[in-house]
Design a protein around this motif. Structure first.
Motif, PDB file in Angstrom:
ATOM      1  N   UNK A  18      20.010   1.459  47.951  1.00  0.00           N
ATOM      2  CA  UNK A  18      20.079   2.592  48.097  1.00  0.00           C
ATOM      3  C   UNK A  18      20.578   3.830  47.647  1.00  0.00           C
ATOM      4  N   UNK A  19      21.348   3.694  48.505  1.00  0.00           N
ATOM      5  CA  UNK A  19      22.531   4.715  48.577  1.00  0.00           C
ATOM      6  C   UNK A  19      22.784   4.582  47.363  1.00  0.00           C
ATOM      7  N   UNK A  20      23.476   3.405  46.761  1.00  0.00           N
ATOM      8  CA  UNK A  20      24.404   3.664  45.445  1.00  0.00           C
ATOM      9  C   UNK A  20      23.731   4.030  43.923  1.00  0.00           C
ATOM     10  N   UNK A  21      22.827   3.198  43.591  1.00  0.00           N
ATOM     11  CA  UNK A  21      21.342   3.592  42.585  1.00  0.00           C
ATOM     12  C   UNK A  21      20.839   4.892  43.024  1.00  0.00           C
ATOM     13  N   UNK A  22      20.361   5.709  43.902  1.00  0.00           N
ATOM     14  CA  UNK A  22      19.837   6.796  44.297  1.00  0.00           C
ATOM     15  C   UNK A  22      20.752   7.935  43.831  1.00  0.00           C
ATOM     16  N   UNK A  23      21.212   7.686  44.711  1.00  0.00           N
ATOM     17  CA  UNK A  23      22.587   8.568  44.684  1.00  0.00           C
ATOM     18  C   UNK A  23      24.096   9.320  44.553  1.00  0.00           C
ATOM     19  N   UNK A  24      24.351   8.281  43.153  1.00  0.00           N
ATOM     20  CA  UNK A  24      25.201   7.941  42.297  1.00  0.00           C
ATOM     21  C   UNK A  24      25.254   8.543  41.016  1.00  0.00           C
ATOM     22  N   UNK A  25      24.285   8.691  40.160  1.00  0.00           N
ATOM     23  CA  UNK A  25      24.202   9.236  39.321  1.00  0.00           C
ATOM     24  C   UNK A  25      24.038  10.690  39.361  1.00  0.00           C
ATOM     25  N   UNK A  26      23.631  11.841  40.733  1.00  0.00           N
ATOM     26  CA  UNK A  26      23.506  12.946  40.683  1.00  0.00           C
ATOM     27  C   UNK A  26      25.044  12.718  41.337  1.00  0.00           C
ATOM     28  N   UNK A  28      27.266  11.806  39.994  1.00  0.00           N
ATOM     29  CA  UNK A  28      28.438  11.855  38.491  1.00  0.00           C
ATOM     30  C   UNK A  28      29.554  13.493  37.904  1.00  0.00           C
ATOM     31  N   UNK A  29      28.724  14.881  38.230  1.00  0.00           N
ATOM     32  CA  UNK A  29      28.767  15.661  37.806  1.00  0.00           C
ATOM     33  C   UNK A  29      29.256  16.847  39.267  1.00  0.00           C
ATOM     34  N   UNK A 185      31.471  15.403  18.761  1.00  0.00           N
ATOM     35  CA  UNK A 185      32.086  14.763  17.609  1.00  0.00           C
ATOM     36  C   UNK A 185      32.185  13.744  17.648  1.00  0.00           C
ATOM     37  N   UNK A 186      31.094  12.307  17.999  1.00  0.00           N
ATOM     38  CA  UNK A 186      32.061  11.493  18.195  1.00  0.00           C
ATOM     39  C   UNK A 186      33.046  10.945  19.010  1.00  0.00           C
ATOM     40  N   UNK A 187      33.387  11.597  19.773  1.00  0.00           N
ATOM     41  CA  UNK A 187      33.342  11.099  21.283  1.00  0.00           C
ATOM     42  C   UNK A 187      32.679  10.950  22.005  1.00  0.00           C
ATOM     43  N   UNK A 188      33.069   9.617  23.419  1.00  0.00           N
ATOM     44  CA  UNK A 188      32.631   9.322  24.251  1.00  0.00           C
ATOM     45  C   UNK A 188      33.226   8.843  25.745  1.00  0.00           C
ATOM     46  N   UNK A 189      32.902   9.320  26.583  1.00  0.00           N
ATOM     47  CA  UNK A 189      33.297   9.033  27.261  1.00  0.00           C
ATOM     48  C   UNK A 189      32.922   7.760  28.357  1.00  0.00           C
ATOM     49  N   UNK A 190      33.479   6.732  29.102  1.00  0.00           N
ATOM     50  CA  UNK A 190      33.148   5.610  30.065  1.00  0.00           C
ATOM     51  C   UNK A 190      33.901   6.016  31.362  1.00  0.00           C
ATOM     52  N   UNK A 191      32.517   6.419  32.033  1.00  0.00           N
ATOM     53  CA  UNK A 191      33.393   6.191  33.160  1.00  0.00           C
ATOM     54  C   UNK A 191      32.630   4.968  34.301  1.00  0.00           C
ATOM     55  N   UNK A 192      33.644   3.829  34.833  1.00  0.00           N
ATOM     56  CA  UNK A 192      33.643   2.904  35.409  1.00  0.00           C
ATOM     57  C   UNK A 192      33.485   3.355  37.144  1.00  0.00           C
ATOM     58  N   UNK A 193      32.420   3.030  37.401  1.00  0.00           N
ATOM     59  CA  UNK A 193      32.766   3.222  39.640  1.00  0.00           C
ATOM     60  C   UNK A 193      32.109   2.270  39.567  1.00  0.00           C
ATOM     61  N   UNK A 194      33.334   2.239  41.344  1.00  0.00           N
ATOM     62  CA  UNK A 194      33.274   1.254  41.650  1.00  0.00           C
ATOM     63  C   UNK A 194      32.805   1.312  43.155  1.00  0.00           C
ATOM     64  N   UNK A 195      32.179   0.691  44.137  1.00  0.00           N
ATOM     65  CA  UNK A 195      32.002   1.293  45.822  1.00  0.00           C
ATOM     66  C   UNK A 195      32.204   0.045  46.338  1.00  0.00           C
ATOM     67  N   UNK A 196      33.462   0.241  47.545  1.00  0.00           N
ATOM     68  CA  UNK A 196      33.487  -0.453  48.722  1.00  0.00           C
ATOM     69  C   UNK A 196      33.313  -0.013  49.755  1.00  0.00           C
TER      70      UNK A 196
END
Length: 315
Positions: A18-26, A28-29, A185-196
């Motif tokens: 619940x906490x991770x999936x509902x809150x982490x996407x919003x 990110x910025x 410009x063919x650039x992608x940002x990858x963000x790895x997120x870990x919750x503990x």
């Protein structure tokens, strides 16, 4: 054929934790992330959320082989790798040695076994353990994971994979995510997120040294994934897994799908300008849209089972 029927966004149906999936996407910025390290490889930052610590690792990748039409939604639906042909196209270090979908909850949302058998991931876990000890144990290969893909969050064109061990009693706070965004410009940002549950960085000086090595490793892994020559084929296969049908003006009663049939199988007779007089009508007046369409396709193809879902990639 798999049909994903999209009606409206229903994020509450698609929460892994619940906490991770509902809150982490919003988040990110958000500007509330506290930066721990920033160098040529990327950036590390953390945030406390509901008694847990979120740590993010941002790296950028210059894409060399990706066609422009695939620059958005760069991540794969987890069920893409259920195909042996697709799995064989995955880079060897990042390819699970065994991969079995135990349950398909919805398009882009599955329970899998074997995700922990990727060599590159096991190397990263060993690196974590060398610094943080027993908190990061190698999970057994038979561990079940729920893997879900979210698209267009928090911005259109974004995509995010979420990972959570299904045994939430043993791992109540653990969750992980990978977010990709096209920066142009063919650039992608990858963000790895870990919750503990606890802070990853009890000794800041040691962690800064470790984070530098870890960012460099993640930058290499991200480059290997996204610049693999087979990646465009896999992205195309992932995006074409399902057919999407959007219906407007749906009424709960009197469901009628205007499909010409023979008089012997028609359950409703109407006359239209096109001259068709025989149509199929579902008998149950209180059926949901997905139930109605599954029955409709069963009527069309009696020897096939076509599953209908009411959301796709979290929407």
């Amino acid at each position: 054929l798999k049909l994903a029927l999209v009606t409206r966004a229903s994020p509450c149906q698609h929460s892994m934790a619940v906490n991770f999936a509902q809150h982490v996407p919003e988040l990110l910025d958000s500007t509330d992330w506290k930066v721990d390290l920033e160098n040529a490889s990327g950036r590390v930052a953390h945030m406390n959320l509901f008694g847990a610590t979120l740590t993010r690792f941002d790296v950028t990748v210059e894409l060399q082989n990706m066609p422009v039409e695939y620059m958005q939604h760069l991540l794969l639906r987890p069920e893409t790798l259920a195909s042996k042909c697709n799995l064989a196209m995955f880079p060897s270090d990042l390819r699970p040695t065994s991969y079995e979908i135990m349950k398909c909850i919805a398009p882009g949302d599955v329970i899998v076994k074997g995700w922990e058998t990727r060599l590159a991931q096991r190397k990263l876990v060993v690196l974590w353990r060398s610094v943080f000890g027993s908190l990061y144990q190698l999970l057994p290969p038979e561990e079940l994971w729920r893997i879900s893909l979210l698209r267009d969050t928090p911005q259109p064109g974004d995509c995010m994979l979420m990972f959570l061990p299904c045994d939430v009693e043993r791992y109540p706070y653990f969750a992980a995510g990978l977010h990709c965004r096209d920066l142009g410009d063919q650039i992608a940002r990858c963000t790895y997120i870990l919750q503990v549950r606890q802070d990853l960085c009890p000794f800041p000086r040691m962690c800064r040294l470790f984070y530098g090595h870890f960012l460099a490793r993640l930058a290499k892994v991200s480059n290997d994934i996204l610049n693999d020559p087979n990646r465009p084929k896999l992205v195309a296969a992932s995006q074409n897994l399902y057919a999407v049908l959007t219906m407007k003006g749906w009424k709960k009663k009197g469901h009628v799908l205007l499909l010409p049939t023979g008089p012997e199988s028609a359950t409703l007779h109407m006359t239209t300008a096109g001259g068709c007089t025989s149509y199929w009508k579902y008998a149950a007046e209180d059926a949901s849209m997905s139930d109605y369409l599954e029955s409709f396709f069963k009527h069309l193809f009696p020897d096939r089972q076509i599953q209908v879902y009411d959301y796709l990639d979290g929407q």
